[in-house]
Scaffold this motif. Structure first.
Motif, mmCIF file in Angstrom:
data_model
loop_
_atom_site.group_PDB
_atom_site.id
_atom_site.type_symbol
_atom_site.label_atom_id
_atom_site.label_comp_id
_atom_site.label_asym_id
_atom_site.label_seq_id
_atom_site.Cartn_x
_atom_site.Cartn_y
_atom_site.Cartn_z
ATOM 1 N N SER A 112 -13.573 -14.672 -23.627
ATOM 2 C CA SER A 112 -13.910 -13.244 -23.772
ATOM 3 C C SER A 112 -13.399 -12.528 -24.766
ATOM 4 O O SER A 112 -13.009 -11.346 -24.611
ATOM 5 C CB SER A 112 -13.606 -12.666 -22.340
ATOM 6 N N GLY A 113 -13.582 -13.257 -25.874
ATOM 7 C CA GLY A 113 -13.575 -12.352 -27.053
ATOM 8 C C GLY A 113 -12.115 -11.876 -27.480
ATOM 9 O O GLY A 113 -11.595 -11.128 -28.002
ATOM 10 N N GLY A 114 -11.148 -12.769 -26.771
ATOM 11 C CA GLY A 114 -9.594 -12.337 -26.949
ATOM 12 C C GLY A 114 -9.048 -11.102 -26.145
ATOM 13 O O GLY A 114 -7.728 -10.799 -26.404
ATOM 14 N N VAL A 115 -9.996 -10.774 -25.327
ATOM 15 C CA VAL A 115 -9.447 -9.725 -24.409
ATOM 16 C C VAL A 115 -9.814 -10.081 -23.023
ATOM 17 O O VAL A 115 -10.209 -11.226 -22.609
ATOM 18 C CB VAL A 115 -10.305 -8.341 -24.448
ATOM 19 N N PRO A 116 -8.690 -9.502 -21.868
ATOM 20 C CA PRO A 116 -8.865 -10.081 -20.633
ATOM 21 C C PRO A 116 -10.177 -9.655 -20.064
ATOM 22 O O PRO A 116 -11.064 -8.622 -20.561
ATOM 23 C CB PRO A 116 -7.891 -9.065 -19.908
ATOM 24 N N PHE A 117 -10.703 -10.517 -19.021
ATOM 25 C CA PHE A 117 -12.138 -10.240 -18.258
ATOM 26 C C PHE A 117 -11.872 -8.871 -17.733
ATOM 27 O O PHE A 117 -12.982 -8.026 -17.770
ATOM 28 C CB PHE A 117 -12.317 -11.004 -17.052
ATOM 29 N N ALA A 118 -10.854 -8.249 -17.149
ATOM 30 C CA ALA A 118 -10.836 -6.940 -16.592
ATOM 31 C C ALA A 118 -11.289 -5.702 -17.559
ATOM 32 O O ALA A 118 -11.396 -4.593 -17.235
ATOM 33 C CB ALA A 118 -9.709 -6.894 -15.869
#
Length: 356
Positions: A112-118
């Motif tokens: 997810s592009g280096g960030v958390p799903f949340a």
């Protein structure tokens, strides 16, 4: 199946809940999906497995089920893909999809592009389901595409989850190794891939542009196109299948005359190939991973369509290309890239001389 008024149209749009989609997948997978999170914590679902190369912090747990989102979420538009990436997420956003089903396991940041799903998926109202091992071995499509009826399938050969081995017999119309190569060439639409690549090369002015599917054709590494084919072993090298596994499989099925590897590739000097030549066996490298969206994704999407009539289902296929840096054709972005590099990343470094 529920219906609601589409905003501003007055038309009824059918929808289900995310939990209904998991139920449908559980039916398709013959009960392999995680229906209760206790199956994960208690270790009672054999399709919940860890995948690791023993690199600290880089392992991932496969959980065939609803990974992100509320099971009561309204779902009218579903995307079926292979691997979750930021490109897939952004396409899903643009298409106003409600739910993504991906084959491969997902991981925070990596998928997810280096960030958390949340932090990412709620921006677009996306729920997320994964399957992977829970989908393996459910249909004979991969073997039929490669010219054989599977007689036996082991999805955990030598006790390794996902280490799939098919043993099969050639289709009636498949007599030779060349027949398998020709079958794959026609069924997979390689002429379409070639025409698309040639058109893109011309439009972009990038003569060295390559594309993952076209760059990986089926190949014959041992035997000749006229070599007879009847008894086939078919496996996937990236699953952990080793040379010792191959030797064991050949002891189990000594009638084997042809080895097929697909999804992942090996090169012509790989020990698998050298061993096949030593034993006088045909060795064929079949379809690459980039077409698994057709091999596995398409059957799954059509199965969902049968179980969830009225729900819109889309096949999400990523197309990966590469081009030599000297041939990047969009001149404004070339200048942008050079300016960022020369002014901000390595200031004062003289520009390399271009050799043509």
């Amino acid at each position: 199946m529920k219906a609601a008024k589409a905003r501003g149209t007055g038309q009824e749009v059918k929808h289900v809940e995310a939990g209904d989609v998991v139920e449908a997948l559980n039916k398709i997978s013959k009960g392999r999906m995680v229906m209760d999170w206790n199956e994960v914590t208690a270790g009672t679902n054999p399709y919940v497995v860890m995948k690791t190369s023993n690199i600290p912090g880089k392992s991932v747990m496969e959980i065939p089920g609803l990974i992100f989102g509320d099971k009561h979420k309204r779902v009218a538009r579903i995307g079926v893909g292979m691997t979750l990436t930021e490109s897939v997420i952004e396409l899903a956003s643009a298409m106003k999809l409600d739910l993504l089903i991906v084959h491969h396991p997902v991981a925070d940041a990596a998928s997810s592009g280096g960030v958390p799903f949340a932090d990412y998926l709620p921006l677009y109202g996306l729920a997320l389901i994964e399957m992977h091992e829970a989908f393996h071995g459910l249909h004979p499509g991969l073997t039929l595409l490669h010219g054989h009826h599977k007689l036996n399938t082991n999805i955990a050969f030598c006790g390794i989850p996902g280490n799939v081995l098919h043993q099969g017999i050639a289709l009636e119309e498949v007599k030779t190794a060349g027949d398998i190569l020709a079958r794959l060439e026609g069924l997979m639409g390689r002429d379409i891939d070639y025409n698309m690549l040639e058109a893109e090369r011309a439009i972009r002015g990038e003569a060295t542009l390559e594309e993952a599917t076209w760059a990986n054709p089926a190949k014959l590494f041992s035997g000749t196109p006229d070599s007879p084919v009847k008894h086939i072993l078919h496996f996937f090298p990236h699953t952990g299948f080793s040379l010792e596994h191959l030797k064991l499989a050949l002891q189990m099925y000594p009638e084997t005359d042809t080895i097929i590897v697909s999804i992942s590739r090996v090169r012509e000097d790989h020990p698998f190939v050298l061993y096949a030549r030593e034993k006088g066996l045909n060795f064929i490298v079949g379809n690459p991973h980039s077409v698994e969206i057709l091999e596995n994704g398409l059957p799954l999407a059509y199965a969902l369509e049968l179980l969830l009539p009225g729900i819109e289902i889309f096949l999400l296929r990523e197309r990966i290309t590469a081009v030599s840096l000297k041939d990047v054709g969009h001149h404004k972005m070339v200048e942008y890239g050079r300016e960022m590099a020369e002014t901000h990343l390595v200031p004062g470094q003289p520009r390399a001389v271009q050799i043509h």
